[in-house]
Design an enzyme around this catalytic site. Structure first.
Site, PDB file in Angstrom:
ATOM      1  CB  SER A  63      27.253  -6.764  35.629  1.00 28.03           C
ATOM      2  OG  SER A  63      28.042  -6.913  36.787  1.00 28.03           O
ATOM      3  CG  ASP A 122      22.993 -10.677  41.186  1.00 24.61           C
ATOM      4  OD1 ASP A 122      24.151 -10.924  41.604  1.00 24.61           O
ATOM      5  OD2 ASP A 122      22.749  -9.751  40.394  1.00 24.61           O
ATOM      6  CG  HIS A 171      25.645 -11.050  38.484  1.00 22.95           C
ATOM      7  ND1 HIS A 171      24.935  -9.889  38.650  1.00 22.95           N
ATOM      8  CD2 HIS A 171      26.831 -10.695  37.914  1.00 22.95           C
ATOM      9  CE1 HIS A 171      25.657  -8.867  38.211  1.00 22.95           C
ATOM     10  NE2 HIS A 171      26.803  -9.334  37.751  1.00 22.95           N
TER      11      HIS A 171
END
Length: 312
Positions: free
Chosen positions: A155, A255, A286
């Protein structure tokens, strides 16, 4: 004092500028071997402060003479939350250290909104300098092969991977370190231009959450076309792009950020980066590897990471 921004269960920002972070389960480092690895916390820069957690696989700690590759990992959390101490990161990286027979340094950089970008980039880049300085004196780095270094993160950490790589190319200051490859996992990027997925019906909640984290992390007065958010704003010459390490971009099928990850891989290819791979984990969300570090999908992700390292 009123609540002005919130990520429920993780973060609250108040009108006076104060911030409250609600940490999930955390795990202390341990010198006792657990699942084939030991771990300890280190101070990278006490003045900022920047800290880290080292993971050493059992074979290395038992006297093997082989030099080991080094993985430097940057955690996610929209630049505002996250820690090396979170259970998901600890278990995932410890297991990765064992499976890949690598020394792993997980970095705790300073968080926004108290420390806005580019501070996270500077802190994480300083971890490379720390490794170069410590390799001759830190016992846990005796077997570290800094000519086989890999940068990874999820991320926001995947975003940091990109920017630390750029900074290392531009500085070209440490001949000891050779970054062999980048392994961003579900990287967090954005721009003022909305993607098709972001404009789709039902996307408002995800878009609002992403916008909030960008609002808290980029310098005040700037928008999502800030270079830290929009990878297309990178200012590198063709020669510098040719020096960019091999990259494998991991995306997850469910995601919301998958589209940005695919765009990032395509961007690197167009810039002439020598090796760019895109690997999708279907049916996963995610940063699933942080929430489910022992799942079958996470084991597959680790194996894919190892295969990339061996081929780089």
């Amino acid at each position: 004092m009123s609540l002005v921004e919130e990520a429920p269960g993780y973060l609250q920002v108040f009108s006076d500028g104060s911030v409250e972070r609600l940490a999930p389960e955390i795990v202390p480092a341990s010198l006792e071997s657990t699942n084939g690895y030991t771990s300890k916390d280190v101070i990278i820069d006490s003045s900022k402060p920047v800290t880290g957690r080292l993971f050493l696989p059992r074979i290395a700690s038992s006297g093997s003479i082989n030099k080991l590759p080094v993985i430097v990992y940057f955690h996610g959390g929209g630049f505002c939350i996250g820690s090396t101490t979170w259970a998901g990161y600890h278990h995932f990286l410890g297991d990765l250290s064992t499976a890949s027979q690598s020394i792993v340094l997980s970095v705790d950089y300073r968080l926004a909104p108290e420390n806005r970008l580019p501070i996270a980039y500077e802190d994480c880049y300083s971890s490379l300098d720390w490794l170069a300085r410590q390799v001759g004196s830190e016992p846990w780095l005796e077997q570290a092969d800094l000519s086989r270094m890999f940068l990874s993160g999820d991320s926001a950490g995947g975003n940091i991977v990109h920017h630390v790589a750029i900074k290392s190319i531009q500085n070209n200051s440490c001949h000891i370190i050779k970054i062999k490859g980048l392994l961003p996992i579900h990287p967090y990027f954005g721009s003022e231009q909305r993607t098709e997925k972001e404009k789709a019906e039902g996307a408002a909640e995800e878009v609002a959450s992403n916008d909030m984290f960008w609002r808290l992390s980029i310098p005040e007065g700037l928008n999502r076309d800030y270079y830290g958010c929009n990878f297309q704003k990178a200012e590198l010459s063709a020669t510098e792009w040719s020096q960019f390490p091999a990259v494998v971009v991991f995306v997850a099928g469910l995601d919301f950020l998958k589209e940005r990850g695919v765009m990032y891989a395509e961007f690197l290819r167009k810039k002439g980066v020598k090796m760019v791979r895109l690997v999708e984990t279907e049916g996963e969300s995610h940063v699933f590897h942080v929430f489910y570090p022992e799942s079958e999908a996470t084991r597959l992700l680790q194996q894919q990471m190892i295969e990339f390292m061996k081929s780089s």
